[in-house]
Design a protein around this motif. Structure first.
Motif, short mmCIF file in Angstrom:
data_model
loop_
_atom_site.label_atom_id
_atom_site.label_comp_id
_atom_site.label_asym_id
_atom_site.label_seq_id
_atom_site.Cartn_x
_atom_site.Cartn_y
_atom_site.Cartn_z
N PHE A 12 7.40 1.77 12.33
CA PHE A 12 6.21 1.60 12.35
C PHE A 12 6.33 2.17 13.97
O PHE A 12 4.86 3.10 14.02
CB PHE A 12 6.39 -0.19 13.37
N VAL A 13 7.32 2.70 15.02
CA VAL A 13 7.10 3.44 15.92
C VAL A 13 7.28 5.11 15.95
O VAL A 13 6.39 5.58 16.49
CB VAL A 13 7.37 2.60 17.09
N ALA A 14 7.96 5.38 15.30
CA ALA A 14 8.51 6.32 14.94
C ALA A 14 8.09 7.24 13.25
O ALA A 14 7.12 8.30 13.69
CB ALA A 14 10.58 6.31 14.99
N VAL A 15 8.53 6.87 13.22
CA VAL A 15 8.05 7.28 11.35
C VAL A 15 6.86 7.15 10.90
O VAL A 15 5.86 7.85 9.97
CB VAL A 15 8.94 6.70 10.57
N PHE A 16 6.46 5.64 11.50
CA PHE A 16 4.55 5.26 11.03
C PHE A 16 4.60 5.24 9.76
O PHE A 16 3.34 5.07 9.07
CB PHE A 16 3.98 6.73 11.50
N ASN A 17 5.29 5.13 9.21
CA ASN A 17 5.34 4.47 7.36
C ASN A 17 5.07 2.48 7.66
O ASN A 17 6.27 1.62 7.30
CB ASN A 17 6.77 4.70 7.05
N TRP A 18 4.49 2.59 7.73
CA TRP A 18 4.18 0.71 7.84
C TRP A 18 3.73 -0.16 6.96
O TRP A 18 4.83 -0.47 6.63
CB TRP A 18 2.83 0.53 8.11
N PRO A 19 3.85 0.74 5.94
CA PRO A 19 3.89 -0.32 4.51
C PRO A 19 5.46 -0.43 4.65
O PRO A 19 6.01 -1.77 4.19
CB PRO A 19 3.23 0.95 3.27
N LEU A 20 6.22 0.39 4.40
CA LEU A 20 7.46 0.47 4.43
C LEU A 20 8.20 -0.68 5.79
O LEU A 20 8.97 -1.16 5.11
CB LEU A 20 8.15 1.59 3.98
N MET A 60 1.03 -1.12 0.14
CA MET A 60 0.22 0.10 -0.46
C MET A 60 0.56 1.12 -0.10
O MET A 60 1.78 1.25 0.49
CB MET A 60 -0.86 0.10 1.56
N THR A 61 -0.27 2.39 -0.16
CA THR A 61 0.61 3.63 -0.49
C THR A 61 0.92 3.99 1.01
O THR A 61 2.02 4.72 1.49
CB THR A 61 0.60 4.78 -1.47
N LEU A 66 -5.78 4.30 7.45
CA LEU A 66 -6.44 4.62 8.96
C LEU A 66 -6.82 5.96 8.29
O LEU A 66 -6.64 7.25 7.85
CB LEU A 66 -5.40 4.90 9.69
N ALA A 67 -8.15 6.76 9.25
CA ALA A 67 -8.71 8.42 9.75
C ALA A 67 -8.97 8.35 7.41
O ALA A 67 -8.72 9.83 7.50
CB ALA A 67 -7.37 8.69 9.54
N GLY A 68 -9.03 8.06 7.39
CA GLY A 68 -9.96 8.52 5.71
C GLY A 68 -8.77 8.72 4.24
O GLY A 68 -9.33 9.70 3.78
N ARG A 69 -7.50 8.70 5.38
CA ARG A 69 -6.44 9.15 3.89
C ARG A 69 -6.15 8.11 2.85
O ARG A 69 -7.26 6.79 2.23
CB ARG A 69 -5.00 8.33 4.45
N GLU A 70 -6.02 9.07 1.90
CA GLU A 70 -5.65 8.31 -0.13
C GLU A 70 -4.81 6.90 0.49
O GLU A 70 -3.89 6.90 1.25
CB GLU A 70 -5.42 9.42 -0.64
N TRP A 71 -5.33 5.61 -0.63
CA TRP A 71 -4.29 4.84 -0.87
C TRP A 71 -4.28 4.10 -2.00
O TRP A 71 -5.92 4.07 -2.65
CB TRP A 71 -4.14 3.19 0.94
N ALA A 72 -3.56 3.14 -2.71
CA ALA A 72 -3.98 2.32 -3.39
C ALA A 72 -2.36 1.42 -3.55
O ALA A 72 -1.76 1.70 -2.49
CB ALA A 72 -2.98 3.58 -4.36
N PHE A 73 -2.59 0.57 -4.32
CA PHE A 73 -1.92 -0.68 -4.31
C PHE A 73 0.00 0.36 -5.26
O PHE A 73 -0.31 0.52 -6.27
CB PHE A 73 -2.27 -1.22 -5.26
N THR A 74 0.55 -0.65 -4.39
CA THR A 74 2.33 0.18 -5.08
C THR A 74 2.79 -1.31 -4.69
O THR A 74 2.73 -1.85 -4.30
CB THR A 74 2.24 1.20 -4.96
#
Ligand SMILES: Nc1ncnc2c1ncn2[C@@H]1O[C@H](COP(=O)(O)OP(=O)(O)OP(=O)(O)O)[C@@H](O)[C@H]1O
Ligand SMILES: [Mg+2]
Lengths: 289, 355
Positions: free
Chosen positions: A254-262, A44-45, A49-57
């Protein structure tokens, strides 16, 4: 006749189902669902959550290959895993040998307890107590200076050795336990037979005992190598600035940048690499035995 | 090849004396059986000779050389264990080759010697197998080949046939004996089985509670046991207890039993006589016993056990049950409850000092 057999064997599974069901249910809920969610996230991009836009990537996976930092860190982590595993063999195997073949009765129980004690203590407590021991003016420094006539400075804190010490301490019980089990199963008469045939203790060790304890060594190595490569707690707390590894980068996502997909994508790359290593290494080790 | 001398060896485990002042001379090239009940110290003695364990006191010499300070691997012994102790991680050929390869012998000569040893135990074609692919008897033979391929001075066997069934056991006994004769190696063989000890060995040592009770050729121990224990442990024996008379004993009821062999004892001393069941003649009293059967007793048949080639009669006499074995010659069989006369020669009677 043949039909009956077929029916019989199918019926053989059915009564077992109610027994297996809780285990499968647990596996599904506890491992499969979160893991597939993570697989999903890794493509995912952004988090949905919270209505954010997302797409497959595929960008998250591409990131690993486009930035050499990730590969460098992965190699550093693999080296860390290898070194910690080796130290665990060097320390754990002799300990297991003494436990299984030399000690008897009470003293064996006492030493066994000491070996698995780290298992029962909280991971953070364990790491912070090492921090107290290793830092300048800490327990090791003070004790050595109290004994030695000259002044030396021991400050292992925030260094690679500190990370190794902390990790080895956490993981060596696995090696002791797996090796203890295989060594325990080796009949003493095999050792005596070897000696009676003219082999020295050392020759018996290399030609009989170590080959026969290979399954324990391999199991222990796998149990240690895999989590150490992805470890982040020990590197962060004991390694400080030198403690940046692949695992800590994943944790950051996961805990700092909050970029779960990466973070998820990096974890799955690690998982794939580790699986390939295990698949290649274990038959090789088994053949060597 | 060499003999083994065990001199005054004692070994205690805590308060328990597993070996108590044992002395035995194992002659060069001989086949020696150590016989004794469980816990009598047979394995312990073997382990002292092998060097797995060390005596508290006493000396052990192999080939005239004291081995006190010689570790196991330098003693040049071959050992066969009760559980075979084959290395499960190696093939049969590698198991046999082990002793040669740790000595650093060249590969080519090892292969030839291994093949010769495997041929000797008739397993020439099974070198490539793993131990778990062999039957019990085959494993036993691999263990034997492995022990002798290094040309040890002494072969030590701890109940090597204990785990085999009866038929295989007999086969292996014959094979073992053949191989032993072929290479002429001094062999010390521990066994529970008295028949095995009798048929296989040149000499037998009987152990009891860590002490050597008696030692000698099988015939001598069987014919002239020096203690009630030796008499009843090796073979069957009827034991009579009474007071020594000079050439035998007097039973409490006044009957005398004459014995041709045994120690000379002061008259009146407590003593016993041992008679083998097959030496006793049993009759209804109508027929006259053999002329030299000077010893006679009256009794009553309490039980007969038919075993094909022979029958065992249990005869009650004055509160004692005697055992008589009669060859099955087709003669009339005695019924249970029948009064009988037992007779035997003083030559078949051994006088034993009370222990
Ligand atoms: N390592 C040991 N520690 C303590 N006691 C021992 C040890 N080895 C042997 N013993 C004791 O010494 C005695 C003799 O044992 P040993 O094994 O020699 O008997 P054995 O004649 O071989 O008996 P078996 O026919 O049952 O094998 C036994 O009472 C045994 O319990
Ligand atoms: Mg024994």
């Amino acid at each position: 006749m043949a039909d009956q057999h077929a029916i019989g064997s199918r019926r053989g599974l059915k009564p077992a189902l109610p027994l297996l069901l809780p285990a499968y249910l647990w596996l599904t809920v506890a491992i499969f669902l979160p893991l597939s969610a993570m697989v999903f996230f890794s493509f995912m991009t952004d988090l949905p959550l919270a209505g954010r836009e997302w797409a497959f990537t595929l960008d998250n996976y591409a990131a690993f290959f486009s930035q050499s930092l990730y590969l460098t860190l992965l190699l550093a982590s693999l080296r860390l895993g290898l070194e910690v595993t080796l130290w665990c063999v060097v320390i754990g195997y002799p300990a297991a040998y003494v436990l299984a073949k030399v000690l008897k009765g009470r003293s064996r129980e006492a030493i066994f307890l000491l070996v698995i004690l780290p298992f029962w203590s909280n991971g953070l407590v364990r790491i912070f107590s090492w921090a107290m021991v290793l830092r300048e003016g800490g327990i090791l420094d003070t004790a050595l200076n109290a004994v030695l006539p000259f002044k030396i400075n021991i400050d292992l804190m925030y260094s690679y050795p500190a990370v190794i010490i902390g990790l080895v301490h956490s993981y060596v019980p696995y090696m002791v336990l797996t090796c203890y089990l295989t060594l325990q199963a080796i009949d003493d008469s095999l050792i005596e037979a070897g000696r009676s045939l003219g082999a020295s203790r050392r020759q018996v060790l290399w030609r009989v005992i170590i080959p026969l304890s290979m399954p324990g060594l391999i199991a222990g190595a796998a149990l240690i190598f895999v989590p150490v490569v992805g470890s982040f707690m020990e590197p962060r707390i004991l390694g400080g600035r030198t403690g940046t590894f692949y695992g800590t980068v994943i944790e950051d996502q996961f805990v700092a940048v909050f970029n779960w997909p990466l973070g998820a994508a990096l974890s799955f790359i690690l998982l794939a690499v580790v699986l390939v290593i295990l698949a290649v290494a274990s038959p090789m080790l088994k053949r060597a035995a | 090849m060499a003999g083994v001398q065990v001199a005054n060896v004692s070994r205690s485990f805590g308060a328990h004396r597993a070996l108590d002042n044992v002395s035995i001379d194992f002659a060069d090239g001989g086949f020696y059986a150590l016989l004794g009940p469980s816990g009598s110290g047979k394995t312990t003695l073997l382990r002292q000779i092998a060097g797995f364990d060390f005596p508290d006191t006493g000396r052990i010499a192999i080939g005239g050389e004291s081995v006190e300070r010689v570790p196991v691997e330098k003693r040049r012994i071959g050992m066969v264990f009760q559980n075979y102790a084959l290395f499960p991680n190696m093939s049969v050929a590698d198991n046999v080759a082990f002793g040669l390869s740790v000595r650093g012998e060249p590969k080519a000569s090892i292969a030839a010697e291994v093949q010769r040893a495997l041929d000797l135990v008739q397993l020439g074609k099974l070198g490539g197998r793993r131990p778990h692919q062999l039957s019990g008897g085959q494993r036993q033979r691999v263990a034997l080949a492995r022990a002798i391929v290094t040309k040890p001075r002494v072969l030590l066997l701890d109940e090597p046939l204990g785990a085999l069934d009866k038929a295989l056991r007999v086969d292996m006994q014959i094979e073992l004996k053949r191989i032993q004769r072929e290479i002429g190696i001094t062999t010390i063989f521990v066994t529970h089985d008295q028949e095995e000890a009798l048929t296989m060995s040149d000499r037998i040592g009987i152990l009891r509670d860590g002490r050597l009770v008696q030692e000698g050729p099988p015939e001598e121990i069987y014919d002239r046991p020096q203690s009630e224990f030796a008499a009843t442990f090796l073979g069957d024996a009827n034991i009579f207890r009474g007071d020594a008379t000079g050439n035998g004993i007097r039973l409490p009821d006044g009957t005398t039993i004459a014995a041709a062999s045994g120690p000379s004892l002061a008259a009146g001393a407590r003593a016993s006589c041992a008679v083998r069941p097959e030496r006793i003649q049993i009759s209804t009293g109508a027929a006259k016993p053999d002329a030299d059967n000077a010893n006679t007793l009256k009794g009553q048949v309490s039980k007969r056990i038919f075993a094909g080639n022979n029958s065992t009669y249990f005869v009650d006499r004055d509160g004692q049950t005697l055992k008589v074995i009669v060859q099955n010659t087709g003669a009339e069989r005695l019924a249970e409850g029948q009064p009988v006369v037992l007779s035997w020669s003083p030559d078949s009677t051994v006088l034993i000092a009370a222990g």
